[in-house]
Scaffold this motif. Structure first.
Motif, short mmCIF file in Angstrom:
data_model
loop_
_atom_site.label_atom_id
_atom_site.label_comp_id
_atom_site.label_asym_id
_atom_site.label_seq_id
_atom_site.Cartn_x
_atom_site.Cartn_y
_atom_site.Cartn_z
N GLN A 288 0.84 -1.19 0.00
CA GLN A 288 0.00 0.00 0.00
C GLN A 288 0.88 1.25 0.00
O GLN A 288 1.95 1.26 0.61
N ASP A 289 0.43 2.30 -0.66
CA ASP A 289 1.25 3.50 -0.84
C ASP A 289 1.12 4.41 0.38
O ASP A 289 0.46 5.46 0.36
N ARG A 290 1.78 3.99 1.46
CA ARG A 290 1.74 4.72 2.72
C ARG A 290 2.78 4.14 3.66
O ARG A 290 3.33 3.06 3.43
N ALA A 291 3.02 4.86 4.74
CA ALA A 291 3.81 4.30 5.84
C ALA A 291 2.92 3.34 6.64
O ALA A 291 1.69 3.37 6.53
N ILE A 292 3.53 2.48 7.43
CA ILE A 292 2.74 1.60 8.29
C ILE A 292 1.91 2.44 9.25
O ILE A 292 2.27 3.56 9.63
N SER A 293 0.78 1.89 9.65
CA SER A 293 -0.08 2.56 10.61
C SER A 293 0.45 2.33 12.02
O SER A 293 1.29 1.46 12.27
N LEU A 294 -0.08 3.10 12.96
CA LEU A 294 0.30 2.91 14.36
C LEU A 294 -0.12 1.52 14.86
O LEU A 294 0.60 0.90 15.63
N ARG A 295 -1.28 1.04 14.40
CA ARG A 295 -1.69 -0.31 14.81
C ARG A 295 -0.72 -1.35 14.27
O ARG A 295 -0.36 -2.30 14.97
N GLU A 296 -0.31 -1.19 13.03
CA GLU A 296 0.64 -2.14 12.45
C GLU A 296 1.97 -2.10 13.21
O GLU A 296 2.57 -3.15 13.47
N ALA A 297 2.41 -0.92 13.59
CA ALA A 297 3.64 -0.81 14.36
C ALA A 297 3.50 -1.54 15.70
O ALA A 297 4.40 -2.26 16.14
N ALA A 298 2.36 -1.35 16.36
CA ALA A 298 2.12 -2.02 17.64
C ALA A 298 2.09 -3.53 17.48
O ALA A 298 2.64 -4.27 18.32
N MET A 299 1.48 -4.01 16.42
CA MET A 299 1.41 -5.46 16.19
C MET A 299 2.79 -6.03 15.87
O MET A 299 3.11 -7.16 16.26
N LEU A 300 3.61 -5.28 15.16
CA LEU A 300 4.98 -5.73 14.89
C LEU A 300 5.81 -5.73 16.18
O LEU A 300 6.83 -6.42 16.26
N GLN A 301 5.37 -4.99 17.18
CA GLN A 301 5.95 -5.06 18.53
C GLN A 301 5.28 -6.17 19.33
O GLN A 301 5.52 -6.29 20.52
N THR A 302 4.44 -6.94 18.69
CA THR A 302 3.70 -8.11 19.21
C THR A 302 2.65 -7.76 20.26
O THR A 302 2.25 -8.60 21.06
#
Length: 368
Positions: A288-302
């Motif tokens: 997708q043509d955007r930066a990751i969302s805050l939710r995606e960042a949190a999920m990548l932090q598990t």
């Protein structure tokens, strides 16, 4: 050994939004309080964890302040991650004055250990801490404990993120089982595994049912850049007119990952406090043509998909939430630490733990 979790009560110093706490709780440890100076941590900590948030500066804490929380269970655990900015390679500027104060927080943690004498101690921090004198000073506060520490690559714990951390474990119960190695058997996880099923959003858009699933806006030039970017590629793949002037210089040519896209089938890069910005690292969404969302960042932090960071109706502040998410201990790392300590206590209760000489070994071997 019994499969029931041992009765461990823990206090989490520098708890932030509760990454370490949530992981410890998932491993069966009873976290009885979290301590942090930042008032913005209160809501996410208390909304997701059954423990009170104490808005206190750790350097001002006394043992008597924590004792009512620490000794509720049969075993006590003092845990924490002192601010890591003085040691981090991601924070090289503006360090001189603040550096000494943050180093002091590591020693404040050690002083509380020495005064409270909990059965168990764990500290998580950046790996660079091990190369500084303050780490040796911290170890002196662990006289009477069996101590082990290691440098952890988080991908080996099933965390979908390249993130190296130092983890220290200490126990008054002996040394048997103070080893994270058994936890390093998780199947590798990727960006796709973690965030691949989230609904699509555009740059600058917020999902209607999840206010944290929001992506920052992109300027016209950055929209052209991300459209020209491929997963795992660099700005060197772009047409010349899209390349930023700073990257044309020799000093800028060594930062190829900025303005990069993540790859679906690989771990994410280290999630930093600026992870919401496309130009701050390899934080572009894979497709997708955007930066990751805050939710995606949190999920990548598990953090779990439903972890609450905002009160109902509260407006998103990217800089604040990015800081809280990027500074957090990955939940899965906290869970692995908690599982290791729980297994260690079970071994002690079953009589398997061997007695070790008290004090710090002359040569502290890394756990693996």
């Amino acid at each position: 050994m019994s499969d029931d979790p041992p009765n461990i009560s823990a206090v989490d110093l520098f708890c932030g939004v509760g990454g370490l706490t949530h992981g410890l709780v998932r491993s069966g440890i009873n976290v009885t309080a979290g301590v942090d100076l930042d008032p913005h941590c209160r809501y996410p900590f208390e909304a997701n964890n059954s423990a009170p948030f104490l808005e206190r500066d750790v350097k001002d804490l006394k043992a008597a302040d924590l004792a009512p929380y620490l000794y509720e269970g049969q075993y006590s655990l003092l845990a924490g991650c002192a601010p890591c900015q003085p040691f981090s390679t991601y924070s090289q500027s503006g360090r001189s004055k603040k550096r000494g104060m943050d180093w002091r927080l590591v020693l404040n943690f050690g002083e509380l250990v020495a005064d409270l004498q909990p059965d168990l101690v764990t500290m998580e921090n950046v790996v660079q801490l091990a190369d500084h004198d303050v780490f040796s000073e911290f170890l002196k506060s662990l006289q009477g404990y069996s101590v082990g520490w290691t440098k952890v690559e988080c991908t080996r714990l099933g965390i979908p993120q390249s993130r190296k951390r130092l983890v220290l474990l200490a126990s008054k119960l002996g040394g048997h089982g103070l080893d994270l190695t058994p936890q390093f058997i998780q199947s590798p996880r990727t960006v796709r595994d973690e965030i691949g099923k989230l609904p699509q959003i555009a740059a600058g858009e917020q999902h209607s049912r999840d206010p944290l699933h929001i992506a920052s806006s992109l300027s016209e030039i950055n929209m052209k850049r991300i459209k020209a970017s491929k997963p795992g590629g660099t700005w060197r793949d772009w047409d010349p007119e899209l390349i930023a002037s700073c990257h044309r210089k020799t000093t800028g040519s060594t930062y190829p990952s900025v303005y990069g896209r993540m790859e679906w089938d690989a771990p994410a890069p280290t999630i930093t406090t600026q992870c919401f910005g496309y130009g701050n690292g390899r934080f572009g969404h894979p497709t997708q043509d955007r930066a990751i969302s805050l939710r995606e960042a949190a999920m990548l932090q598990t953090f779990p998909r439903n972890y609450k960071f905002l009160k109902r109706g509260e407006q998103v502040t990217f800089s604040r939430l990015g800081r809280l998410i990027g500074n957090a201990v990955p939940v899965r790392l906290g869970e692995a630490i908690g599982q290791c300590l729980s297994d260690h206590v079970r071994a002690h209760e079953s009589g398997e733990a061997r007695e070790l000489e008290s004090g710090i070994p002359e040569q502290l071997g890394r756990l693996f």
